[in-house]
Scaffold this motif. Structure first.
Motif, PDB file in Angstrom:
ATOM      1  N   LEU A 365      44.536  30.816  34.800  1.00  0.00           N
ATOM      2  CA  LEU A 365      43.209  31.336  34.488  1.00  0.00           C
ATOM      3  C   LEU A 365      42.234  31.223  35.648  1.00  0.00           C
ATOM      4  CD1 LEU A 365      42.668  29.927  30.869  1.00  0.00           C
ATOM      5  CD2 LEU A 365      43.597  32.150  31.555  1.00  0.00           C
ATOM      6  N   LYS A 367      42.173  32.291  38.714  1.00  0.00           N
ATOM      7  CA  LYS A 367      41.875  33.487  39.498  1.00  0.00           C
ATOM      8  C   LYS A 367      41.009  34.484  38.734  1.00  0.00           C
ATOM      9  CE  LYS A 367      46.271  35.667  38.182  1.00  0.00           C
ATOM     10  NZ  LYS A 367      47.558  36.192  38.672  1.00  0.00           N
ATOM     11  N   ARG A 368      40.840  34.266  37.420  1.00  0.00           N
ATOM     12  CA  ARG A 368      40.031  35.204  36.620  1.00  0.00           C
ATOM     13  C   ARG A 368      38.651  34.646  36.287  1.00  0.00           C
ATOM     14  NH1 ARG A 368      42.559  37.687  31.524  1.00  0.00           N
ATOM     15  NH2 ARG A 368      40.813  39.082  31.966  1.00  0.00           N
ATOM     16  N   GLU A 371      35.571  36.855  36.904  1.00  0.00           N
ATOM     17  CA  GLU A 371      35.554  38.218  36.390  1.00  0.00           C
ATOM     18  C   GLU A 371      34.462  38.368  35.332  1.00  0.00           C
ATOM     19  OE1 GLU A 371      39.285  39.428  34.816  1.00  0.00           O
ATOM     20  OE2 GLU A 371      40.413  38.964  36.639  1.00  0.00           O
ATOM     21  N   PHE A 374      34.917  37.525  31.308  1.00  0.00           N
ATOM     22  CA  PHE A 374      36.058  36.637  31.064  1.00  0.00           C
ATOM     23  C   PHE A 374      35.547  35.226  30.794  1.00  0.00           C
ATOM     24  CE2 PHE A 374      39.133  33.470  32.524  1.00  0.00           C
ATOM     25  CZ  PHE A 374      40.212  33.796  31.728  1.00  0.00           C
ATOM     26  N   SER A 388      30.433  34.793  36.644  1.00  0.00           N
ATOM     27  CA  SER A 388      30.419  36.047  37.404  1.00  0.00           C
ATOM     28  C   SER A 388      29.044  36.264  38.021  1.00  0.00           C
ATOM     29  CB  SER A 388      30.807  37.228  36.502  1.00  0.00           C
ATOM     30  OG  SER A 388      29.883  37.383  35.440  1.00  0.00           O
TER      31      SER A 388
END
Length: 420
Positions: A365, A367-368, A371, A374, A388
């Motif tokens: 998770l 790397k996200r 976003e 997310f 983000s």
């Protein structure tokens, strides 16, 4: 017709040398690159290794036939988007229907007419390129819309928070100024009355019985001492409220359009002051210990209101991570902690590290995390916009870096780097 780029190649799958010769000659005459496979298994292997732009696939072959080959290609995520044109002498409706149901885009009947082969190949190559172009445009527009949404939410949050804080600060300042400005005169008045009472006691050591009874009931010595303590408490309380008011104003300064020279330590302290209620012990967990290890930082030219928002999002997430670890029983009797460290690194970047010993983040998770939309939190608790927004502020607005180190069950560290 739009020009077709020939960067890729066409895969011809046929076991008949005559058919291969005709197809190769037709494609070669128009400058198309191609490769050849003589059975379904080798065609699948080639397509998996290096995806062609288009596949010309014979239906009747030894081993697995063209229908089975098509089915396997379409079932594989690596090759499922490659257009397939069947080349076959089977012209009956049932065979054509079966091919289309398996995912083929067209049929070229045998015996081949070179003009028809070239025309159909050109049409489907162009359709593929147009489809890819459209998908890329949709992806780009979606990404741009997400970024615009994040910016709008960020601006709205800052604007709303700024107005709210300005209103609260104004409402707090008036009464606290009144209280604070009257403490010193009140101290003087109480001191004067105390001096008068002591003088009266010296001059009239034998008061009437009624006065003596009242003094005993009042416990005048205790009252005089306690009034001093109350005044000191009022003074301390008013100073704390004034500090909170200053922290609120420092946290949400209305400088969103221009950078100013600012003290990041003051921004961190203001954010900690606002969040102090979340660090306190409650029925579910002990107090979260905040450990500060501040280095020597110069004032930094930045959007300080936005940087404070970054601190707020990351610190609030740290508290949530600690709470979740305690809820899941994974603190292993450790004291809940959040550590904040600052320094100037060798590349002259200001480095701010905010670490917790909470639940941690799974590797899949991490790397996200930045976003838009997310979130790792349960439905209703997180919007997926906090980090983000923080990423946009640090990376895009300040040309810095926002990184995360985390191990599941051991905690998380966010590293903010901005140029001096």
């Amino acid at each position: 017709m739009n020009k077709i780029t020939n960067n890729g190649f066409i895969l011809i799958v046929d076991d008949n040398p005559t058919n291969l010769s005709v197809l190769c000659e037709a494609l070669n005459s128009e400058g198309f690159r191609f490769r050849v496979a003589v059975d379904g298994e080798s065609a699948i292997a080639q397509a998996e290794r290096n995806q062609p732009e288009l596949i010309l696939l014979d239906v009747q072959m030894p081993g697995i036939d063209g229908f089975e080959t098509c089915y396997r290609l379409k079932a594989n995520p690596v090759t499922q988007n490659i257009p397939i044109i069947f080349t076959t002498a089977l012209a009956d409706t049932e065979s054509k229907t079966k091919g289309f149901s398996l995912g083929a885009v067209d049929y070229i009947p045998k015996p081949f007419a070179q003009e028809e082969v070239i025309a159909r190949v050109r049409v489907h190559l162009q359709l593929k390129q147009l489809t890819e172009s459209l998908e890329q445009q949709v992806s780009d527009r979606t990404k741009a819309l997400q970024q615009a949404q994040v910016k709008l939410v960020q601006q709205e949050k800052l604007s709303t928070l700024g107005e709210l804080v300005a209103g609260i600060g104004h409402e707090i300042n008036n009464p606290i100024n009144f209280i604070s400005s009257n403490i010193s005169p009140l101290q003087e008045h109480i001191a004067a009355v105390t001096e008068l009472l002591l003088l009266y006691e010296q001059e009239y050591p034998n008061p009437t019985a009624k006065i003596t009874t009242t003094i005993d009931d009042l416990n005048i010595n205790f009252v005089l001492e306690d009034m001093g303590k109350i005044l000191n408490s009022l003074k301390l309380g008013s100073e704390r409220i004034r500090n909170l008011s200053n922290s609120l104003r420092n946290f949400c300064r209305s400088d969103r359009d221009t950078k100013i020279s600012a003290n990041l330590h003051q921004g961190l302290d203001s954010t900690l002051m606002i969040l102090q209620h979340r660090f306190k012990a409650n029925g579910d967990r002990p107090r979260i210990e905040v450990i500060k290890n501040y280095g020597v930082l110069p004032d930094i030219n930045c959007y300080i209101g936005q940087m404070n928002q970054v601190f707020m999002n990351i610190l609030a997430n740290a508290v949530d991570a600690v709470d979740e670890a305690i809820t899941q029983g994974k603190m292993n009797n450790l004291i809940p902690q959040i550590k904040i460290a600052t320094e100037i690194d060798s590349e002259e970047f200001v480095v701010i590290r905010i670490a917790d010993n909470g639940i941690g983040i799974p590797e899949r998770l991490k790397k996200r995390l930045f976003e838009p939309l997310f979130t790792t939190k349960v439905v209703g608790k997180g919007t997926g916009l906090g980090l983000s927004i923080a990423y946009q502020i640090v990376v895009e607005k300040h040309e810095g870096l926002l990184e995360v180190n985390s191990q599941l069950g051991l905690g998380t560290e966010f590293i903010i780097k901005i140029p001096t």
